[in-house]
Design a protein around this motif. Structure first.
Motif, PDB file in Angstrom:
ATOM      1  N   ASP A 255       4.697   8.221   4.465  1.00  0.00           N
ATOM      2  CA  ASP A 255       4.502   6.801   4.722  1.00  0.00           C
ATOM      3  C   ASP A 255       5.797   6.193   5.222  1.00  0.00           C
ATOM      4  OD1 ASP A 255       1.845   6.825   3.843  1.00  0.00           O
ATOM      5  OD2 ASP A 255       2.452   6.532   1.763  1.00  0.00           O
TER       6      ASP A 255
ATOM      7  N   ILE B 252       7.494   2.369   7.445  1.00  0.00           N
ATOM      8  CA  ILE B 252       7.321   1.012   7.970  1.00  0.00           C
ATOM      9  C   ILE B 252       7.999   0.963   9.340  1.00  0.00           C
ATOM     10  CG2 ILE B 252       7.898  -1.441   7.645  1.00  0.00           C
ATOM     11  CD1 ILE B 252       5.990  -0.562   5.536  1.00  0.00           C
TER      12      ILE B 252
ATOM     13  N   ASP C  37       4.410  -3.033  10.502  1.00  0.00           N
ATOM     14  CA  ASP C  37       3.206  -2.265  10.176  1.00  0.00           C
ATOM     15  C   ASP C  37       3.547  -1.098   9.258  1.00  0.00           C
ATOM     16  OD1 ASP C  37       1.637  -3.895  11.733  1.00  0.00           O
ATOM     17  OD2 ASP C  37       1.509  -2.494  13.422  1.00  0.00           O
ATOM     18  N   SER C  38       2.680  -0.867   8.285  1.00  0.00           N
ATOM     19  CA  SER C  38       2.774   0.308   7.426  1.00  0.00           C
ATOM     20  C   SER C  38       2.043   1.439   8.147  1.00  0.00           C
ATOM     21  CB  SER C  38       2.117   0.014   6.078  1.00  0.00           C
ATOM     22  OG  SER C  38       2.141   1.147   5.263  1.00  0.00           O
TER      23      SER C  38
ATOM     24  N   TYR D  48      -2.295   4.122  10.904  1.00  0.00           N
ATOM     25  CA  TYR D  48      -1.827   3.044  10.048  1.00  0.00           C
ATOM     26  C   TYR D  48      -1.938   3.480   8.603  1.00  0.00           C
ATOM     27  CZ  TYR D  48      -1.805  -0.042  14.080  1.00  0.00           C
ATOM     28  OH  TYR D  48      -1.518  -0.602  15.285  1.00  0.00           O
ATOM     29  N   GLY D  49      -0.988   3.075   7.793  1.00  0.00           N
ATOM     30  CA  GLY D  49      -1.002   3.396   6.366  1.00  0.00           C
ATOM     31  C   GLY D  49      -1.620   2.281   5.582  1.00  0.00           C
ATOM     32  N   GLU D  50      -1.729   2.529   4.297  1.00  0.00           N
ATOM     33  CA  GLU D  50      -2.247   1.495   3.410  1.00  0.00           C
ATOM     34  C   GLU D  50      -1.164   0.441   3.223  1.00  0.00           C
ATOM     35  OE1 GLU D  50      -3.711   3.006  -0.264  1.00  0.00           O
ATOM     36  OE2 GLU D  50      -4.732   4.683   0.719  1.00  0.00           O
ATOM     37  N   LYS D  51      -1.572  -0.787   3.078  1.00  0.00           N
ATOM     38  CA  LYS D  51      -0.615  -1.860   2.812  1.00  0.00           C
ATOM     39  C   LYS D  51       0.006  -1.609   1.443  1.00  0.00           C
ATOM     40  CE  LYS D  51      -1.437  -4.189   6.542  1.00  0.00           C
ATOM     41  NZ  LYS D  51      -0.561  -4.062   7.643  1.00  0.00           N
ATOM     42  N   SER D  52       1.339  -1.545   1.428  1.00  0.00           N
ATOM     43  CA  SER D  52       2.031  -1.305   0.170  1.00  0.00           C
ATOM     44  C   SER D  52       3.262  -2.191   0.111  1.00  0.00           C
ATOM     45  CB  SER D  52       2.437   0.171   0.051  1.00  0.00           C
ATOM     46  OG  SER D  52       3.312   0.519   1.103  1.00  0.00           O
TER      47      SER D  52
ATOM     48  N   GLU E 102       7.125  -3.333   0.251  1.00  0.00           N
ATOM     49  CA  GLU E 102       8.131  -3.102   1.288  1.00  0.00           C
ATOM     50  C   GLU E 102       8.928  -1.837   1.016  1.00  0.00           C
ATOM     51  OE1 GLU E 102       9.923  -4.084   4.848  1.00  0.00           O
ATOM     52  OE2 GLU E 102       8.271  -5.100   3.876  1.00  0.00           O
ATOM     53  N   ILE E 103       9.110  -1.019   2.042  1.00  0.00           N
ATOM     54  CA  ILE E 103       9.908   0.214   1.902  1.00  0.00           C
ATOM     55  C   ILE E 103      11.360  -0.119   2.057  1.00  0.00           C
ATOM     56  CG2 ILE E 103      10.448   2.402   3.027  1.00  0.00           C
ATOM     57  CD1 ILE E 103       7.560   2.887   3.402  1.00  0.00           C
TER      58      ILE E 103
END
Length: 141
Positions: free
Chosen positions: A4, A6, A56-57, A134-138, A140-141
């Motif tokens: 994953d 950002i 975007d994740s 696109y990844g899952e909304k998580s 902030e990295i």
């Protein structure tokens, strides 16, 4: 191998800069060992196959064979030279102290070979990343 990340900025039409979190041996539970001395964020350039935008994740992918080859070069080759140094000295009839010194000489030789060959290996076998979805909304990295 996927991870994953950002998207932090767009470099050009098909390249983006991403930030991923480096995983740790303790499972990123810093309260359990408190020995992390490096920043856990890693920046990389990735081919933007899905036209992702900054913020975007996403999920990035790289060839596992390239990552494993790099790990083999960095971890296994110096260890093999370490052991080879001891065995060669032992077979030549050297005393134990000299065998130990020869093993460390092999380790140093492995480090020197690694440093000298790093740039050439990196040019021939670059580890490249692709933004694949696109990844899952998580958080902030």
């Amino acid at each position: 191998m996927t991870q994953d990340a950002i998207v932090t900025r767009i470099i050009n039409n098909d390249m983006a800069e991403v930030v991923a979190t480096r995983t740790t041996a303790c499972g990123s539970n810093c309260g359990s060992c408190e020995s992390c001395i490096f920043d856990d964020k890693v920046k990389a350039e990735a081919r933007n196959l899905i036209n992702a935008k900054p913020g975007d994740s996403v999920v990035i992918s790289s060839k596992s064979s390239r990552v494993f080859s790099a790990a083999l070069l960095v971890y296994v080759m110096p260890l093999l030279l370490f052991l080879a140094g001891y065995v060669i000295a032992y077979l030549c009839g050297a005393a134990e102290g000299l065998c130990i010194a020869a093993s460390f000489l092999g380790l140093v030789l492995g480090g020197i070979i690694l440093v000298l060959s790093h740039k050439k290996w990196k040019e021939k076998n670059p580890i490249t990343f692709d933004i694949i979805r696109y990844g899952e909304k998580s958080e902030e990295i």
